[in-house]
Design a protein around this motif. Sequence first.
Motif, short mmCIF file in Angstrom:
data_model
loop_
_atom_site.label_atom_id
_atom_site.label_comp_id
_atom_site.label_asym_id
_atom_site.label_seq_id
_atom_site.Cartn_x
_atom_site.Cartn_y
_atom_site.Cartn_z
N SER A 59 18.49 -13.70 2.93
CA SER A 59 18.67 -15.58 3.19
C SER A 59 17.67 -16.00 2.14
CB SER A 59 18.12 -15.63 4.58
OG SER A 59 18.99 -14.98 5.56
N THR A 60 16.73 -15.44 1.84
CA THR A 60 16.05 -16.04 0.73
C THR A 60 16.74 -16.31 -0.60
OG1 THR A 60 13.87 -15.32 1.98
CG2 THR A 60 13.68 -16.01 -0.56
N GLN A 61 17.21 -15.01 -1.05
CA GLN A 61 17.93 -15.17 -2.14
C GLN A 61 19.18 -16.04 -1.95
OE1 GLN A 61 19.53 -11.21 -2.83
NE2 GLN A 61 17.59 -10.40 -3.43
N LEU A 62 19.89 -16.36 -0.66
CA LEU A 62 20.73 -17.25 -0.95
C LEU A 62 20.27 -18.53 -0.74
CD1 LEU A 62 23.99 -17.72 0.20
CD2 LEU A 62 22.79 -18.02 2.52
N HIS A 63 19.20 -19.04 -0.34
CA HIS A 63 18.64 -20.30 -0.49
C HIS A 63 18.17 -20.47 -1.95
CE1 HIS A 63 19.23 -21.09 3.68
NE2 HIS A 63 18.32 -20.24 3.93
N LEU A 64 17.64 -19.68 -2.68
CA LEU A 64 17.24 -19.75 -4.13
C LEU A 64 18.59 -19.87 -4.89
CD1 LEU A 64 14.34 -17.30 -4.14
CD2 LEU A 64 14.34 -19.99 -4.24
N GLY A 65 19.76 -19.34 -4.61
CA GLY A 65 21.04 -19.36 -5.23
C GLY A 65 20.89 -18.29 -5.98
N THR A 66 20.37 -17.04 -5.82
CA THR A 66 20.21 -15.67 -6.62
C THR A 66 21.32 -14.83 -5.92
OG1 THR A 66 18.26 -14.99 -5.61
CG2 THR A 66 18.30 -16.22 -7.85
N PHE A 67 21.76 -15.02 -4.64
CA PHE A 67 22.56 -14.21 -3.83
C PHE A 67 24.13 -14.42 -4.26
CE2 PHE A 67 25.25 -13.07 -0.18
CZ PHE A 67 24.94 -12.03 0.24
N GLU A 68 24.41 -13.04 -4.49
CA GLU A 68 26.07 -12.81 -4.65
C GLU A 68 26.38 -11.57 -4.32
OE1 GLU A 68 29.06 -12.14 -8.67
OE2 GLU A 68 27.24 -13.23 -8.89
N LEU A 69 27.17 -11.57 -3.51
CA LEU A 69 27.77 -10.42 -2.73
C LEU A 69 28.60 -9.46 -3.65
CD1 LEU A 69 27.71 -8.62 -0.22
CD2 LEU A 69 29.75 -9.96 0.66
N ALA A 70 27.72 -8.74 -4.47
CA ALA A 70 28.37 -7.81 -5.26
C ALA A 70 27.39 -6.66 -5.90
CB ALA A 70 28.58 -8.63 -6.95
N LEU A 71 28.16 -5.44 -5.84
CA LEU A 71 27.39 -4.23 -6.32
C LEU A 71 26.56 -4.28 -7.44
CD1 LEU A 71 29.71 -1.47 -4.98
CD2 LEU A 71 27.91 -2.38 -3.72
N ASP A 72 27.01 -5.18 -8.47
CA ASP A 72 26.53 -5.29 -9.77
C ASP A 72 25.25 -6.27 -9.83
OD1 ASP A 72 27.90 -7.21 -9.76
OD2 ASP A 72 28.57 -7.26 -11.77
N ASN A 73 24.83 -6.88 -8.63
CA ASN A 73 24.04 -7.94 -8.65
C ASN A 73 22.56 -7.12 -8.24
OD1 ASN A 73 21.92 -9.60 -7.51
ND2 ASN A 73 23.19 -10.84 -5.90
N PRO A 74 21.77 -7.29 -9.25
CA PRO A 74 20.55 -6.50 -9.17
C PRO A 74 19.55 -6.60 -8.11
CG PRO A 74 20.21 -7.95 -11.13
CD PRO A 74 21.75 -7.98 -10.38
N GLU A 75 19.54 -7.82 -7.48
CA GLU A 75 18.88 -8.24 -6.43
C GLU A 75 19.23 -7.37 -5.19
OE1 GLU A 75 16.31 -11.32 -6.11
OE2 GLU A 75 16.31 -11.58 -8.17
#
Length: 175
Positions: A59-75
Amino acid sequence: MVMTMVPLLAALSILQMVSGSVLEAFEQVLLTNPALLILVPVQIGTAGNLGSIMCSRLSTQLHLGTFELALDNPEVRSNSGAVLGLGITVFSLVGIAAWAIGRALGGTLSLVEVLTISLVSGTLLAVFVIVVSLVAVSTSYRLGYNPDDTTIPVVTNVCDITGVLILFAVISVVL
């Protein structure tokens, strides 16, 4: 928020009753093996804790704009790895502690049996927690709900019943 949460919490309460029914069906197995009886609340509680951690971070990543539902997302990969590593560590320690307490209470299961049950079911549950957390955060956001409000109750309740089912499936295979 009230309009969103009341129906959601009502549905999750029904889900919890199902979990209680599953526990009742395995009552005799639990009473004859104290170590397994000890594993049930710890399994459920730890799954909820892992789910809460994962959902909060996503949720924090989503609010920061860094969340992407992808396996290659390092976060996403690093958070998933952290939750999985934490789960393996905790469930290993829980298995040893449950065996020791079960032995003190007159249990007859070996350390290998209890540790295998705890570690396998815990690892499977940690993987499930990761998947459910990712889906819950994504779905909540897509439906226009704040993931901070909705995901933790959903994930903890779904993982409660799934944790019980996974635990008893592993018990059935190991014993």
